[in-house]
Enzyme design. Sequence first.
Site, short mmCIF file in Angstrom:
data_model
loop_
_atom_site.label_atom_id
_atom_site.label_comp_id
_atom_site.label_asym_id
_atom_site.label_seq_id
_atom_site.Cartn_x
_atom_site.Cartn_y
_atom_site.Cartn_z
N ASP A 295 0.86 -1.05 0.12
CA ASP A 295 -0.07 0.02 0.07
C ASP A 295 0.93 1.17 0.22
O ASP A 295 1.87 1.50 0.97
CB ASP A 295 -0.92 -0.03 1.33
CG ASP A 295 -1.88 -0.74 1.24
OD1 ASP A 295 -2.21 -1.79 -0.03
OD2 ASP A 295 -2.64 -1.39 2.08
N ASP B 48 -13.69 -6.71 -5.59
CA ASP B 48 -13.96 -7.14 -4.20
C ASP B 48 -15.40 -7.71 -3.94
O ASP B 48 -16.25 -7.44 -4.52
CB ASP B 48 -13.74 -5.80 -3.51
CG ASP B 48 -12.27 -5.37 -3.54
OD1 ASP B 48 -11.38 -6.09 -3.94
OD2 ASP B 48 -12.17 -4.04 -2.85
#
Lengths: 223, 263
Positions: free
Chosen positions: B11, B130
């Site tokens: 990230d 997702d």
Amino acid sequence: MAVVDYGAGNLVSIAQALTAAGAQVVLARRPEGFAGVDAVVVPGVGAAGPAMARLRRHRLDVPLLAWTAAGRPLLGICLGLQLLFEGSDEDGAATLGVLPGRTVRLADAPRLPHIGWNQVERRRAHPLFAGIGQGADFYFVHSFAAAPPPEADGLVLAETAHGGRFVSAVARGALAGVQFHPERSGRDGLRLLANFVALAGAAGAGHTGAGDQAEPGPPMAAG
Amino acid sequence: MLRVRIIPCLDVARGRVVKGTRFVDLTDEGDPPELAERYAAEGADEIVFLDIDAAPDGRATLLDVVQRTARRVFVPLTVGGGVRSVAEMRDVLRAGADKVSFNTAAVREPDLIRRCARRFGSQAVVVAIDARRRAGPADPGAGWEVVVKGGREPTGLDAIAWAARAVGAGAGELLVTSIDRDGTGEGFDTLLLRAISDRVPVPVIASGGAAGPGDFVAAVRDGGASAVLAASIFHRRRHAIGDVKAAMAAAGIPVRAAAGSVG
């Protein structure tokens, strides 16, 4: 060393990897970009038709043909390898036709695109693979591959299995092509590029510089 | 034989690798190129940067990070997060990325997948899905719903149908994350992975829920995944990439040797 820039994508990573492998890299966006270099690298991802259209629009197809006709060092990578053959089944495009055969969809592949690291099994020795183990892993990302006809079998340098077997490297004289991405294949990929840089430097040492003019002068630096 | 890929995910925000819970309480974990290089040296088959930067100049910062990474890391690099147009994808590829991953933007505008695939090739277009189970284990047939914004926003889309549609539009790979399992350490949702990998011809990357090497084996053997992505299990050094690969090799799954893979 010139990397042919016809707007086809991944040339940044190729230029960076060639630099790491010891080459001085220029981007050839126009026919003049070939002047004064020892070797040419043709990158490319995506489909053959749009790539050929861009090569023609940038007027790079004719100098590429002249370069290969002169027997000078060239490395085609992925689509850049496929473009050396006569045509592609992907979109029916006619390609450069320097090598005999067409580009065909991978046969019996369990999953396409073929993405990831796979083994490159050499059929014969070649300085491009000097210092690289037999069956070493390289990174692939493609759904099509060049298929030379049986009478041109001597071109084939290496094969790879993904379902069926396909040609993953070719070489003829100073011309070479790999279906995988050496610029994304870690240490062995950099080794292969360094081998090409060395081959180009050796060829350049026997050559006098731009074009075929017999101008005296020092050998070109590698790349 | 094609190797199953192990992909660490980093990230990235404000030019740094960060770690946090649901994008809050971020802690600085280091320099992205440095960490990417370390993972490549440890045998990572590919690196993913997930851009979670909300700052106005975040895009320029990210492009700089990609550029610095591509100069010294020679394994494939995928960038996900916030790319909404062909022009933005071009900028990311020009900086040195090999692929771009689309999530919310693809759900909002599926034609973006088609345009980007036509321009750059399917191999450069990853669609991240997702998914959340519609019902508990009592009703396994209820399927999975696509969610966006880190799981906060349901879309009503069926995850399996969306997977097929994304591939039809030109996605060359799918990155499938179980939001139910993400961050829980309960293992990958192998039923979800299997349902999608059976439905589409392209490679499926498993994500969400890894706690140990056994989970990676299950994602491939039971879920049919072609690659496995994980973040915290590697960052916190609970398991090295080599440990995961050793477990996979012991289970008969083809992996690339970690040694000799310095990027």
